[in-house]
Design a protein around this motif. Structure first.
Motif, PDB file in Angstrom:
ATOM      1  N   UNK A  19       0.792  -1.220   0.000  1.00 53.55           N
ATOM      2  CA  UNK A  19       0.000   0.000   0.000  1.00 53.55           C
ATOM      3  C   UNK A  19       0.823   1.268   0.000  1.00 53.55           C
ATOM      4  N   UNK A  20       2.125   1.165  -0.244  1.00 52.94           N
ATOM      5  CA  UNK A  20       2.952   2.373  -0.335  1.00 52.94           C
ATOM      6  C   UNK A  20       2.615   3.120  -1.627  1.00 52.94           C
ATOM      7  N   UNK A  80       8.573   2.914  16.614  1.00 52.00           N
ATOM      8  CA  UNK A  80       8.123   3.443  15.324  1.00 52.00           C
ATOM      9  C   UNK A  80       7.851   2.275  14.382  1.00 52.00           C
ATOM     10  N   UNK A  81       6.682   2.301  13.735  1.00 55.95           N
ATOM     11  CA  UNK A  81       6.316   1.240  12.796  1.00 55.95           C
ATOM     12  C   UNK A  81       5.797   1.849  11.498  1.00 55.95           C
ATOM     13  N   UNK A  82       6.390   1.455  10.392  1.00 65.08           N
ATOM     14  CA  UNK A  82       5.888   1.815   9.074  1.00 65.08           C
ATOM     15  C   UNK A  82       4.745   0.859   8.746  1.00 65.08           C
ATOM     16  N   UNK A  83       3.566   1.399   8.524  1.00 63.26           N
ATOM     17  CA  UNK A  83       2.393   0.558   8.316  1.00 63.26           C
ATOM     18  C   UNK A  83       2.357   0.052   6.870  1.00 63.26           C
ATOM     19  N   UNK A  84       2.007  -1.215   6.722  1.00 63.51           N
ATOM     20  CA  UNK A  84       1.916  -1.778   5.378  1.00 63.51           C
ATOM     21  C   UNK A  84       0.881  -2.893   5.373  1.00 63.51           C
ATOM     22  N   UNK A  85       0.294  -3.088   4.197  1.00 61.47           N
ATOM     23  CA  UNK A  85      -0.681  -4.141   4.037  1.00 61.47           C
ATOM     24  C   UNK A  85      -0.035  -5.484   3.754  1.00 61.47           C
TER      25      UNK A  85
END
Length: 634
Positions: free
Chosen positions: A31-32, A70-75
């Motif tokens: 989803x980026x 810190x978390x980079x959100x991704x599907x």
């Protein structure tokens, strides 16, 4: 001209959405957002950044009592939610399973959505956060969507009519071109790529905005001339209420959609989730609006057009094209109306402006919030309220404290709740002997010094927001190099004689020393009983605040609070943070006929960036006091 058809196609690891005006390229299933094509520019996003760092959602969270994560959100799975001639909506979902989770993992399911519509010059984004049953406890500090734009194209930012400027390049923040100051985000530009910016300070917090004052912000590129704007059609999904300050844009060039955060308030606004607690919230949709012009002389019109688009999006809220059962449509919402009066025993009035919101408090960060400003007669209607049980919270400039409704308000689909007349009785025990400032929850009415010429941001020269300048905490020492501030009731002027922030004073050895401010006042006589000192605080950061009357020994200490606040307002160039009100009892035995003094001490030393911003200070006589006892100094 006929609208072009929507196109949706897969191309390798990407999904591409195209409406003939805007083309989005999104990496699946993560989803980026890796590409935005518009107006003759093949990609508005920064092609020098990693594909996961161009358009993305992220989150700051922690386990109870633990360190920030810190978390980079991704599907993890991609799907098409809706596809028609008018609209496309796609999903990138990552589902949290409590039974199979191993290690330290964000206990949250996240569904990131993008919407592209026919004939619309822009796109919508939102996310659904959900905690299924069985999740461990955690604290949510911040979440947002970030857009990093083409650094060689986007140089000009705009966040209000007055706050617009050419910004530094990201390289200017690196050693050799920039010098980091004591605040990590603050950089002195010593050798910037654009020489016109030499000697200025750059800091992302200088471009913070209150929720109530924002709604649209963005950038304008050169060659081609394109506007990139983040628009909030509603504030209901953002935490902190109308006066919560949020970041907008900063050197990068970066454009932010801040949805949940702790800036200018701190730990008091963390969202705490207990073990097993379920929760669902829709953050957004917000709108990314794109516009352009071939005429460089009309580049400013892109900002004007973006403001008009914001009004259009607000009118269209709640949207009727969102394909999620968690998003509440207009017909499923209700409203609440009433009229707010304020009654001070000695100053009766009504019709002052206030902000009323049916929610449990500005520090409640888990639920939706709805707020509005009354008209001049005190009438208000809060529309499009999501069904639920709420509390009513309001305040009125010119009066202390908060109106907190005693009854919970239940909103259901289609309901139109009429509350009738509501009366707020501000705290007061007796007549006012004297007051300093104006109670509006800010320190804006006090003395804000000019910036040290070494640390200027030209945008805020001759500006009503001169408090946004860097390093003003050290200007207190310049104004009071040896002795602390003394304020005499009746002759001193808050605008000139009351420093906007009660901070430490820098000593000769550059150590920061506690400071004591003196308030001198005269009484014709003293009535037996209890006097009341009201301290309304606009913001506080790591402060040990004490109040003494006429002597600074322990017997005359009438108030003390330790380690007050985590707002960080001083170092983040603000004028307010989390509002607090303290009421202190003063025995009449402490006072004398004639001259008296109250000493306010910021007792924590060694900290350049701690401090208290006062909103308003008032001394009240006992309720039985007669007018002849009032201060001889008006």
């Amino acid at each position: 001209m006929a609208k072009k058809k929507l196109k949706l196609r897969n191309q390798g690891p990407y999904v591409i959405l195209d409406n003939g005006l805007v083309k989005l390229t999104i990496l699946r299933p993560q989803g980026y957002l890796t590409g935005i094509s518009y107006g003759g520019m093949d990609n508005l996003l920064d092609i020098k950044s990693n594909e996961s760092s161009r358009g993305y959602w992220d989150i700051n969270w922690s386990l109870p009592g633990g360190q920030d994560i810190y978390t980079l959100l991704k599907g993890a799975e991609y799907s098409v939610v809706h596809e028609s001639n008018d609209s496309l909506e796609i999903s990138f979902k990552n589902t949290y399973n409590p039974s199979s989770a191993q290690g330290v993992k964000l206990p949250l399911s996240v569904d990131i959505r993008y919407i592209l519509r026919t004939g619309v010059s822009g796109f919508y984004s939102y996310a659904i956060y959900e905690r299924p049953s069985g999740c461990p406890a955690f604290d949510l500090a911040q979440t947002r969507m970030v857009y990093k734009l083409r650094r060689e194209k986007f140089h000009y930012m705009a966040i209000t009519d007055e706050k617009q400027r050419i910004m530094p390049m990201p390289e200017d923040l690196l050693p050799g071109r920039g010098k980091q100051l004591i605040v990590p985000e603050s950089v002195l530009l010593v050798n910037p790529i654009n020489p016109d910016l030499k000697g200025e300070v750059d800091d992302k917090y200088q471009y913070s905005m209150d929720n109530k004052d924002g709604g649209v912000h963005g950038w304008i590129s050169s060659g081609p001339i394109i506007g990139f704007w983040v628009i909030f059609p509603s504030q209901e999904f953002r935490n902190g209420g109308p006066t919560k300050q949020n970041l907008t844009v900063h050197t990068g060039p970066t454009c932010l959609a801040m949805l949940h955060g702790t800036h200018y308030i701190g730990e008091d606004i963390l969202a705490h989730f207990e073990e097993g607690e379920t929760w669902t919230k829709v953050f957004g949709p917000f709108f990314v609006y794109l516009n352009s012009t071939p005429d460089v002389s009309k580049a400013h019109n892109l900002w004007i057009d973006a403001k008009k688009q914001r009004l259009f999006e607000e009118t269209a809220w709640p949207y009727d094209f969102v394909s999620s059962p968690y998003y509440v449509a207009a017909k499923e919402r209700g409203s609440v109306s009433g009229r707010l009066f304020v009654q001070d025993r000695l100053v009766p009035t009504n019709g002052d402006f206030c902000l009323t919101k049916p929610f449990h408090g500005t520090t409640d960060s888990m639920d939706y919030q709805f707020w509005v400003e009354t008209d001049y007669t005190g009438n208000f209607t809060i529309k499009n309220v999501i069904p639920g049980v709420y509390g009513l919270h309001g305040w009125i400039p010119g009066f202390l404290g908060d109106y907190l409704g005693k009854e919970h308000i239940t909103i259901s689909a289609g309901s139109q709740t009429q509350l009738g007349n509501l009366t707020y009785v501000p705290p007061r025990d007796g007549p006012t002997l004297w007051e300093i400032g104006f109670p509006d929850r800010t320190a804006i009415g006090y003395y804000v010094p000019d910036v040290n010429p070494m640390y200027v941001n030209k945008l805020f020269l001759n500006s009503p927001e001169k408090f946004r300048q860097y390093g003003l905490w050290d200007r207190y020492t310049d104004v009071h190099p040896q002795f602390d501030q003394t304020f005499t009731i009746g002759s001193s002027n808050p605008k000139n004689d009351w420093f906007f922030a009660h901070v430490d004073r820098r000593g000769a050895d550059n150590k920061y020393l506690p400071t004591t401010w003196t308030i001198k006042f005269n009484l014709n006589s003293v009535t037996t009983g209890t006097y009341k000192l009201r301290l309304a605080i606009a913001s506080a950061t790591r402060s040990d605040l004490k109040a003494h009357v006429n002597d600074m020994d322990i017997e005359h200490l009438v108030f003390q609070v330790l380690n007050l606040g985590t707002d960080n307002t001083v170092c983040r160039h603000g004028i307010h943070g989390l509002y607090r009100l303290f009421s202190c009892d003063i025995s009449s035995s402490f006072l004398v006929k004639g001259d008296n003094s109250i000493f306010l001490t910021q007792a924590r030393g060694g900290d350049a960036l701690c401090g208290v911003l006062y909103d308003y200070v008032r001394l009240e006589a006992p309720a039985a006091a007669e007018r002849s006892e009032l201060s001889t100094l008006a």
